[in-house]
Design a protein around this motif. Structure first.
Motif: not given
Length: 206
Positions: A112, A154-155
């Motif tokens: 993240e 978000c990742t």
């Protein structure tokens, strides 16, 4: 006229294809640095600063130092030391024209990222600069950011890029010295340029 045939020009057209964010993505934005954001910032050795001048011309500048080099002065204020560089001052001159700033914090190994948006001032207070002394030297400027928004990204981009692995490591690219010699049309050898940059890394960090 665009060279492309299908160009999105209105938000209505965009949303017809993209849709809208769900509740978690919409509501995750907070107006301050809370304990979770503080812990991430204090673990981060690297931040990207996005600014623009009065005409909207953009610039993104990287800043790096030991983890926690960006200090959380309070829940609405971040302090970023401006270490010695090439004296172009792109971020600083932009902020004089347009105080808005966007920050993107990274922590090695974490998927993240943390995004912070706000406005900034260029500070010369001795007491503030002395908070960032490294190797006996204080920065000549500190960028003080007034936080308006903070939220985690978000990742997926990290997963797709494999940023923290050696999977895409590339040792075939030319050196920075070679790039500068060609782009700036310098009348020095590549060896001289590389040697200068290597020495500057040793003696000019602070």
């Amino acid at each position: 006229m665009s060279t492309f045939q299908h160009v999105i020009q209105t938000e209505a057209d965009l949303r017809a294809i993209l849709g809208y964010a769900g509740e978690p993505a919409t509501n995750k934005v907070i107006p301050e640095i809370d304990d979770i954001c503080r812990a991430y910032i204090e673990s981060s050795p690297f931040v990207l600063l996005g600014t623009s001048d009065a005409t909207g011309r953009m610039d993104v500048s990287p800043k790096g130092d030991p983890p926690g080099f960006v200090q959380v002065m309070d829940s609405h204020t971040l302090l970023i030391p401006d270490r010695p560089g090439n004296r172009r001052g792109d971020t600083l001159t932009n902020l004089l024209q347009n105080p808005h700033i966007g920050l993107l914090f990274l922590v090695p190994g974490r998927k993240e990222t943390l995004r912070v948006n706000g406005t900034a001032q260029i500070v010369r207070d001795e007491a503030v600069r002395d908070r960032f002394i490294m190797q006996g030297k204080a920065p000549i400027f500190v960028i003080a950011v007034t936080v308006q928004e903070a939220y985690f990204h978000c990742t997926k981009c990290m997963v797709r890029s494999h940023l923290w692995t050696d999977e895409h490591k590339n040792d075939a690219l030319v050196s920075l010295g070679a790039a500068i010699v060609q782009h700036a049309q310098l009348d020095i050898s590549l060896e001289e340029a590389d040697a200068y940059l290597a020495e500057d890394e040793k003696t000019g960090l602070y």
